[in-house]
Design an enzyme around this catalytic site. Structure first.
Site, mmCIF file in Angstrom:
data_model
loop_
_atom_site.group_PDB
_atom_site.id
_atom_site.type_symbol
_atom_site.label_atom_id
_atom_site.label_comp_id
_atom_site.label_asym_id
_atom_site.label_seq_id
_atom_site.Cartn_x
_atom_site.Cartn_y
_atom_site.Cartn_z
ATOM 1 N N ASP A 7 8.553 -7.078 4.339
ATOM 2 C CA ASP A 7 7.811 -6.362 3.765
ATOM 3 C C ASP A 7 7.491 -5.102 4.507
ATOM 4 O O ASP A 7 7.727 -4.939 5.667
ATOM 5 C CB ASP A 7 6.059 -6.883 3.284
ATOM 6 C CG ASP A 7 5.359 -6.070 2.758
ATOM 7 O OD1 ASP A 7 5.768 -5.346 1.768
ATOM 8 O OD2 ASP A 7 4.085 -6.034 3.083
ATOM 9 N N SER A 8 6.780 -4.004 3.917
ATOM 10 C CA SER A 8 6.534 -2.860 4.960
ATOM 11 C C SER A 8 5.460 -3.032 5.820
ATOM 12 O O SER A 8 5.285 -2.424 6.727
ATOM 13 C CB SER A 8 6.029 -1.778 3.883
ATOM 14 O OG SER A 8 4.957 -2.285 3.145
ATOM 15 N N CYS A 70 8.185 -7.059 -1.251
ATOM 16 C CA CYS A 70 7.459 -5.559 -1.569
ATOM 17 C C CYS A 70 7.829 -5.222 -2.704
ATOM 18 O O CYS A 70 9.276 -4.953 -3.132
ATOM 19 C CB CYS A 70 8.247 -5.083 -0.035
ATOM 20 S SG CYS A 70 7.399 -3.269 -0.308
ATOM 21 N N GLU A 162 -3.727 -2.565 6.103
ATOM 22 C CA GLU A 162 -3.213 -2.486 7.188
ATOM 23 C C GLU A 162 -4.121 -2.214 8.450
ATOM 24 O O GLU A 162 -3.766 -2.565 9.494
ATOM 25 C CB GLU A 162 -1.925 -1.565 7.125
ATOM 26 C CG GLU A 162 -0.645 -1.789 6.367
ATOM 27 C CD GLU A 162 0.133 -2.605 6.854
ATOM 28 O OE1 GLU A 162 0.411 -2.917 8.083
ATOM 29 O OE2 GLU A 162 0.518 -3.934 5.930
ATOM 30 N N CYS A 194 1.727 -5.532 -6.017
ATOM 31 C CA CYS A 194 1.942 -5.023 -4.674
ATOM 32 C C CYS A 194 1.549 -6.284 -3.759
ATOM 33 O O CYS A 194 0.437 -6.872 -4.049
ATOM 34 C CB CYS A 194 1.003 -3.959 -4.448
ATOM 35 S SG CYS A 194 0.939 -3.853 -2.460
ATOM 36 N N HIS A 196 0.521 -6.747 -0.964
ATOM 37 C CA HIS A 196 -0.799 -6.826 -0.340
ATOM 38 C C HIS A 196 -1.905 -7.188 -1.112
ATOM 39 O O HIS A 196 -2.832 -7.701 -0.548
ATOM 40 C CB HIS A 196 -1.097 -5.150 0.169
ATOM 41 C CG HIS A 196 -0.062 -4.919 1.427
ATOM 42 N ND1 HIS A 196 1.148 -4.853 1.345
ATOM 43 C CD2 HIS A 196 -0.585 -4.636 2.659
ATOM 44 C CE1 HIS A 196 1.669 -4.246 2.388
ATOM 45 N NE2 HIS A 196 0.589 -4.214 3.445
HETATM 46 N N1 DGL Z 1 3.481 -4.760 -0.055
HETATM 47 C C1 DGL Z 1 4.165 -3.644 -0.586
HETATM 48 C C2 DGL Z 1 4.389 -3.559 -2.191
HETATM 49 O O1 DGL Z 1 4.534 -4.699 -2.641
HETATM 50 C C3 DGL Z 1 3.366 -2.426 -0.008
HETATM 51 C C4 DGL Z 1 3.472 -1.187 -0.316
HETATM 52 C C5 DGL Z 1 3.306 -0.160 0.699
HETATM 53 O O2 DGL Z 1 3.681 -0.251 1.803
HETATM 54 O O3 DGL Z 1 2.642 0.764 0.385
HETATM 55 O O4 DGL Z 1 4.588 -2.914 -2.832
#
Ligand code: DGL
Length: 270
Positions: A7-8, A70, A162, A194, A196
Site C-alpha cells: 500500500d502507499s 491499495c 497518515e 480506499c 485506509h
Molecule cells: N490506501 C490507498 C487506497 O486504497 C491509499 C491511497 C493514497 O495513498 O492516497 O487507495
C-alpha cells in the site's frame, strides 16, 4: 511461502490484518510507501512508477505474488502492469475485483454477461485518483446492469490518517458523507474504496445511518486470497519471514500504525 502486501502507507494494514487472520501459516511481507503517500493526488504515470518499484522490492523479498492493497494503485496502474510488465512466473492482484464480485454476488471466474443485482444505488468513497480513473464503474459494468453509482472523492482523509490525526479524519469523513448524501440521499450500499477508510469504518457507518450496508475490502480480499492460493499453491513465493517494511521513517510509521490498529507493529526500513 511468502506473499507480499503493498500500500502507499498504512491503509493496507487493514487488509493485512484480515489476510493474516485467515491464513495464519502464510508469512506476509508488508510494504508501505509512506515516503510517497498519498498516492490519491498523483497522476497515473506517477502511481505506476511508484507501484512497480514497490512490487520489485517485494519480489526481492521472495514474494512471487503481490497484492496491491491499495485501490489507487489497483485503479491507476494494475491493468497496465498486468498487460505489459509482470513476468509469467509472478502475479500482481488488486483489491477492486473481489469487492465488485462480492457486491454483484458473483463467484470468482464467473464471466457471464452483466445482469441485474440486488443493490441499485451505490455510494463509492475513494481517493481523487481512484474516482478519476472510473475503474470501479468499468469493472462493475462488466458484471451488473442498472446500478447507479455516485462517487465521492474524499480529499484529505488519507493524509489525516497518515498523520495520525483521528479528529481531522473523522471531520473530513462526515463532511464527505454529507456531500455524497446531497447527490444520492438514499444509497443502499456504500463502498469504502480506499484501504485506509476501514480505519474510519465506524464513522462512515454512523454518518450514513443504519440502513446502509458498508462494504470494506479487508475480509472480502482475505476470502478471495484464500481461494486463490487454494487453486494456485505454487504462487506462494520462496520467502520465509514475515516483515513490515516502509520507505518512510520506521519509528514514526510504527507509532502511527500501532495507534490505528491498536496493537504493536514494528516497521523496518525498506
Ligand atoms: N490506501 C490507498 C487506497 O486504497 C491509499 C491511497 C493514497 O495513498 O492516497 O487507495
Amino acid at each position: 511461502m511468502a506473499v507480499g502486501i503493498f500500500d502507499s502507507g498504512l491503509g493496507g494494514l487493514t487488509v493485512l490484518d484480515a489476510v493474516a487472520k485467515r491464513l495464519p501459516d502464510v508469512p506476509f511481507v508488508y510494504l508501505g510507501d509512506s515516503a510517497h503517500a498519498p498516492y490519491g493526488v498523483r497522476d497515473a504515470d506517477d502511481v505506476y512508477d511508484l507501484t512497480t518499484s514497490a512490487v520489485e522490492r517485494l519480489w526481492a523479498e521472495g514474494c512471487d505474488l503481490v497484492i496491491l492493497a491499495c485501490n489507487t494503485a489497483s485503479a491507476a496502474a494494475l491493468r497496465r502492469m498486468q498487460e505489459r510488465w509482470v513476468p509469467s512466473d509472478k502475479r500482481v492482484l488488486g483489491v477492486f475485483v473481489p469487492l465488485i464480485e462480492a457486491l454483484t454476488e458473483r463467484q470468482w471466474g464467473d464471466n457471464s454477461p452483466p445482469r441485474e443485482v440486488a443493490v441499485k444505488h451505490v455510494a463509492l468513497f475513494a481517493t481523487p485518483a481512484t474516482v478519476a480513473s472510473r475503474a470501479f464503474q468499468r469493472e462493475l459494468a462488466f458484471r451488473a446492469i442498472g446500478v447507479d453509482v455516485e462517487a465521492q472523492s474524499c480529499g484529505g482523509v488519507v493524509d489525516a490518517i497518515e498523520e495520525g490525526d483521528e479528529i481531522l479524519a473523522e471531520a473530513l469523513v462526515r463532511s464527505h458523507v454529507d456531500a455524497l448524501k446531497r447527490k444520492m440521499p438514499k444509497p443502499d450500499a456504500a463502498v469504502l474504496g480506499c484501504t485506509h477508510y476501514p480505519l474510519m469504518a465506524h464513522i462512515f457507518q454512523d454518518a450514513l445511518g443504519e440502513g446502509v450496508t458498508v462494504y470494506s475490502q479487508a475480509s472480502i480480499v482475505a476470502e478471495s486470497l484464500d481461494d486463490y492460493l487454494g487453486r494456485r499453491p505454487e504462487m506462494r513465493g520462496p520467502g520465509a519471514e514475515a516483515a513490515f517494511l516502509t520507505t518512510g521513517d520506521p519509528k514514526r510509521v510504527s507509532s502511527k500504525a500501532t495507534q490505528f490498529l491498536r496493537r504493536k507493529i514494528e516497521f523496518q526500513a525498506a
